[in-house]
Write a protein that holds these residues in place. Structure first.
Motif: not given
Length: 282
Positions: A92, A152, A228, A231-232, A251, A253
């Protein structure tokens, strides 16, 4: 015949112009910060020296306390890797302003899961933080430390998602108002990748109670970074784990305004007398 030859020449000239223009576009295409970081991390395995160009040679601040400052420190530790042993799989990659952070599966002096953070100035990498943990073969949830969602989305919600996680840390992890946990974590779906914690809020509660009962409660003391993309959200914190000073990289989500998935690494902070640089872990 002359007419056909003329057409052929025009076709060749047009094709040549197209190829030259395409090559020029490729040369002019600016490589992104994410691409630079991924290339640099992959070079640990491949030995490619080109990505070193992405680092500012006059300013490279190192926060891995086992590595000396600057490019020379990075080169020194890489030279100590057993030949052919290094493996890198970047799972990621995220970008937040001048920062790029990654979630990576390593074989780096042994199998590890890691988060890396790189800060850029004028297109060059000038600072690096990381947090590494050994890979666990078995996990409480049955999930690995790597699998799960990678897409993402909701980039327009980056700031609000960072604020959600910030509030969660303050209220729950710092213990200011732990009863508000269901305002932050979904009661319907909470997928856990910490090897010692089961899925769901019940799994998290069970793990925390078990540590407290053993006289080794987990304690968050200070958060240094909240980064960020969509959505992460990644947080970098200092605290106590197993009665030792530790760094926590978490981390999260976020989905529909709630935390639904979590990955982390916990690394013990070594005694200052052993540090190879004076920049500190954070």
């Amino acid at each position: 015949m002359k007419k056909n030859l003329g057409i052929l020449i025009l076709v060749i000239l047009a094709f040549t112009a197209y190829v030259n223009n395409t090559n020029l576009q490729k040369q002019n295409k600016q490589i992104t910060k994410k691409e630079k970081v991924v290339e640099l991390l992959n070079s640990i395995e491949t030995g490619d020296t080109k990505p070193v160009e992405y680092i500012n040679q006059n300013k490279y601040i190192q926060h891995n306390l086992a590595v000396k400052d600057g490019l020379s420190g990075l080169g020194e530790v890489l030279s100590k890797l057993p030949k052919g042993s290094a493996k890198v799989e970047v799972l990621r990659t995220f970008e937040d302003g001048n920062y790029v952070f990654t979630h990576t599966k390593y074989n780096f002096f042994g199998p590890k899961v890691g988060f890396d953070i790189f800060r850029f100035e004028n297109g060059k990498i000038v600072e690096h933080w990381d947090n590494l943990e050994e890979i666990s073969e078995t996990t409480a949830s049955g999930r690995t430390q790597f699998d799960g969602d990678v897409q993402i989305i909701d980039k327009e919600l980056t700031d609000s998602n960072k604020q959600l996680v910030s509030n969660f840390i303050n209220d729950v992890l710092f213990g200011k108002n732990p009863s508000k946990i269901t305002e932050y974590i979904s009661t319907e779906k909470y997928l856990q990748h910490n090897p010692n914690v089961k899925d769901g809020l019940n799994g998290l509660s069970e793990a925390l109670k078990s540590l407290a009962k053993a006289g080794m409660p987990i304690k968050y003391e200070k958060t240094y970074m909240i980064l960020g993309e969509g959505n992460f959200v990644l947080t970098v914190s200092k605290g106590i784990f197993m009665n030792k000073a530790s760094s926590f990289y978490d981390l999260f989500r976020i989905e529909d305004g709630k935390i639904v998935e979590h990955w982390d690494t916990i690394e013990e902070i070594p005694e200052k007398s052993t540090w190879q640089n004076n920049n500190g872990k954070f």
